[in-house]
Design a protein around this motif. Structure first.
Motif, short mmCIF file in Angstrom:
data_model
loop_
_atom_site.label_atom_id
_atom_site.label_comp_id
_atom_site.label_asym_id
_atom_site.label_seq_id
_atom_site.Cartn_x
_atom_site.Cartn_y
_atom_site.Cartn_z
N ASP A 104 2.30 -5.95 4.03
CA ASP A 104 1.59 -6.77 5.15
C ASP A 104 1.43 -8.13 4.38
O ASP A 104 1.35 -8.24 3.16
CB ASP A 104 0.05 -6.17 5.22
CG ASP A 104 -0.67 -7.00 6.34
OD1 ASP A 104 -0.20 -7.73 7.11
OD2 ASP A 104 -1.69 -6.48 6.32
N SER B 120 0.75 -1.00 0.03
CA SER B 120 -0.11 -0.06 0.17
C SER B 120 0.85 1.14 -0.14
O SER B 120 1.51 1.39 0.94
CB SER B 120 -0.70 0.08 1.28
OG SER B 120 -1.51 -1.17 1.20
N GLN C 265 1.17 2.10 8.52
CA GLN C 265 0.55 0.93 9.36
C GLN C 265 1.62 -0.03 9.91
O GLN C 265 2.64 0.00 8.93
CB GLN C 265 -0.35 0.13 8.46
CG GLN C 265 -0.92 -1.02 9.61
CD GLN C 265 -1.78 -2.06 8.60
OE1 GLN C 265 -1.66 -2.23 7.52
NE2 GLN C 265 -2.47 -2.71 9.24
N CYS D 6 -4.47 0.19 3.15
CA CYS D 6 -4.44 -1.10 3.23
C CYS D 6 -4.79 -1.87 1.83
O CYS D 6 -5.54 -1.35 1.32
CB CYS D 6 -4.80 -1.78 4.48
SG CYS D 6 -6.41 -1.70 4.58
N MET E 204 -3.79 1.76 11.52
CA MET E 204 -3.62 2.56 10.24
C MET E 204 -3.94 3.74 10.57
O MET E 204 -4.86 4.06 11.19
CB MET E 204 -4.92 1.89 9.22
CG MET E 204 -4.15 0.44 8.52
SD MET E 204 -5.54 -0.44 8.06
CE MET E 204 -5.55 -1.20 9.76
#
Ligand code: MF3
Ligand code: CO
Length: 251
Positions: A94, A70, A230, A76, A203
């Motif tokens: 992530d 992201s 994040q 995200c 976030m």
């Protein structure tokens, strides 16, 4: 229903956690201007295979990639793509790693080349907010204590907490109970007990918390175009306090 984990099960998640923290160590060097986000996806997938691990996100509810990447205003679930990272970008990677059926989940925001002071401050504050939340994850506290610690740390700095995505229990399934909100009131919510394993993954937006979802049905981005960061760790609640399953050792 919250599935309480035994110390043996927590040890198994730590094996996945070690692979995942090693991936993040590798990414510190791999991520630089000129790298395409799809190349990060391929790099991670190869690395996991080498370590006998599996990218749990791939195919999860139809999600097509091994990682989420992201960039800048993306909050995200960014899709890896042919986009070439450029100097000054920030990118959150992530992923969920599966080793022998046990999962570890951790997201990290990275600076690409030299970033602005503004971006640096957002990253630092978001990382600190995650740790403020984790500090409150002790037996006898409530989940609201975690959310409140995060919210009350970032809002005075002019930042906002995303509401639509929350931390979660995790074990053999990626998303178990409880939901862990990154905002809230102290003393409220579910009581924290020994053997719980969940993520804390705030976030934080530099502007307002409102978001939009892209046409791909996944990617969330800030409505006002502001930067978003994040950090996510997975923790186990023990008598000695929270143990970070995805600990990177030095940050
Ligand atoms: N790792 C994410 C989380 O913290 C999940 C990504 S969504 C997926 O919950 F579907 F892409 F896996
Ligand atoms: Co995650």
């Amino acid at each position: 229903m919250i599935i309480i984990k035994t110390p043996e099960e927590i040890e198994k998640m730590k094996v996945a956690g070690k692979v995942l923290s090693d991936v993040h160590h590798e990414l510190r060097n791999f991520i630089k201007p000129g790298v395409k986000t799809i190349e990060i996806d391929r790099f991670v997938e190869k690395y996991l295979k080498k370590r006998g691990a599996f990218p749990e996100q791939k195919g999860y509810e139809g999600y097509p990639y091994s990682i989420c990447s992201s960039v800048n205003d993306e909050i995200c679930h960014g899709f890896p793509s042919e986009y070439e990272l450029k100097n000054g970008d920030i990118v959150t990677i992530d992923m969920v790693v599966n080793v022998d059926g046990w999962l570890a989940d951790s997201a990290w925001s990275y600076e690409v080349g030299e970033v602005s002071e503004e971006a640096k401050k957002l990253l630092k504050t978001t990382r600190e907010a995650m740790y403020k939340g984790i500090e409150k994850a002790v037996i006898g506290n409530r989940l609201g204590d975690i959310g409140h610690a995060i919210q009350s740390y970032v809002e005075p700095k002019g930042y906002s907490v995303v509401r639509e995505f929350v931390g979660h229990g995790i074990g053999r399934e990626m998303h178990e109970d409880p939901q862990v909100l990154h905002y809230g009131k102290p003393g409220r919510g579910i009581r924290i007990t020994e053997g719980m394993v969940f993520t804390v993954e705030p976030m934080i937006n530099a502007g307002a918390h409102d978001l939009t979802i892209d046409d791909n049905g996944w990617t969330a981005r800030t409505k006002d175009g502001s930067l978003s960061a994040q950090y996510e760790h997975q923790i186990a609640i023990t008598k000695d306090g929270p143990v970070i399953i995805t600990d990177q050792g030095d940050c």
